[in-house]
Design an enzyme around this catalytic site. Structure first.
Site, short mmCIF file in Angstrom:
data_model
loop_
_atom_site.label_atom_id
_atom_site.label_comp_id
_atom_site.label_asym_id
_atom_site.label_seq_id
_atom_site.Cartn_x
_atom_site.Cartn_y
_atom_site.Cartn_z
CG ASP A 95 -0.19 -0.02 2.54
OD1 ASP A 95 1.05 -0.20 2.52
OD2 ASP A 95 -0.83 0.13 3.59
CB CYS A 98 5.90 -2.32 1.75
SG CYS A 98 6.99 -1.58 0.52
CG HIS A 204 6.83 -5.33 -1.51
ND1 HIS A 204 5.89 -4.45 -1.03
CD2 HIS A 204 6.66 -6.48 -0.79
CE1 HIS A 204 5.17 -5.03 -0.09
NE2 HIS A 204 5.62 -6.26 0.08
#
Length: 226
Positions: A95, A98, A204
């Site tokens: 979102d 992370c 990520h």
């Protein structure tokens, strides 16, 4: 009392309530942290990568997101490295928070404290501007204002600020082709804890554990899916 006074009073009460809530949240975090044996480094994971050389860490903002082909190859490379070193990921929500979620999981055993972690990092960036502004290519105040927003992606500048703020050695296992492992150390301090993160480069962050030691925590939203 007229409407303007009522509105002003309501606004003041709201601000005061928010301030009390922030203080209460900080006290809760402090209590949780105090319960952890934070003065003792858990070197079990470190021993698995002790033979690897870490490159000197230079804080930087995020680079370009790789295209689908490169991102897929990067993810495969990272997955292979984690298997090789007996590491496993606790998946964080994709979102935009992370990095902060992964830091919160390592620090407080709960990704839900990501707002607190971001707030502490922003304090560090504001109070020690001279440490970080040389690594930020845009106007520093604009950068900090942007990074303050929930959902704004963390970068290697915020990682350095996190290491400094929490007196932590951040151990980053990456998907970079030429750099498997990066250590981020606090400035002029000995670390009091270790934080283990995986970094799917420019895409990520996840929280790392030894294989078989990943805690079971139900996420409220879908994990990052590629």
């Amino acid at each position: 009392m007229d409407d303007s006074h009522i509105n002003a009073s309501a606004s003041s009460s709201s601000s005061l309530s928010s301030s009390f809530q922030d203080t209460e949240d900080d006290q809760t975090i402090a209590s949780i942290l105090a319960e952890e044996e934070s003065s003792k480094l858990d070197r079990r994971l470190g021993k698995r990568l002790s033979h690897l050389d870490s490159i000197p860490h230079t804080p930087r903002v995020n680079g370009e997101i790789p295209d689908v082909t490169d991102a897929t190859l990067d993810h495969e490379r990272l997955s292979e490295r984690l298997v090789t070193y007996g590491l496993a990921e606790l998946q964080m929500e994709g979102d935009g928070n992370c990095q902060f979620r992964a830091l919160a999981d390592q620090l407080f055993r709960s990704p839900d404290y990501h707002k607190h972690v971001r707030k502490q990092i922003i304090k560090q960036l504001k109070h020690f501007r001279k440490f970080y502004e040389g690594y930020v290519p845009e106007k520093y105040r604009s950068y900090v204002k942007k990074m303050k927003k929930s959902g704004e992606w963390g970068d290697h500048v915020t990682l350095q600020a996190a290491a400094d703020r929490f007196d932590a050695k951040i151990c980053l296992v990456t998907s970079f082709r030429d750099t498997c492992y990066i250590e981020i150390l606090p400035k002029d301090k000995d670390p009091t804890r270790e934080i283990w993160l995986s970094f799917w480069s420019e895409v990520h962050y996840n929280s790392l554990y030894g294989s078989g030691d990943v805690p079971t925590r139900a996420a409220r939203k879908k994990h990052w899916l590629f």
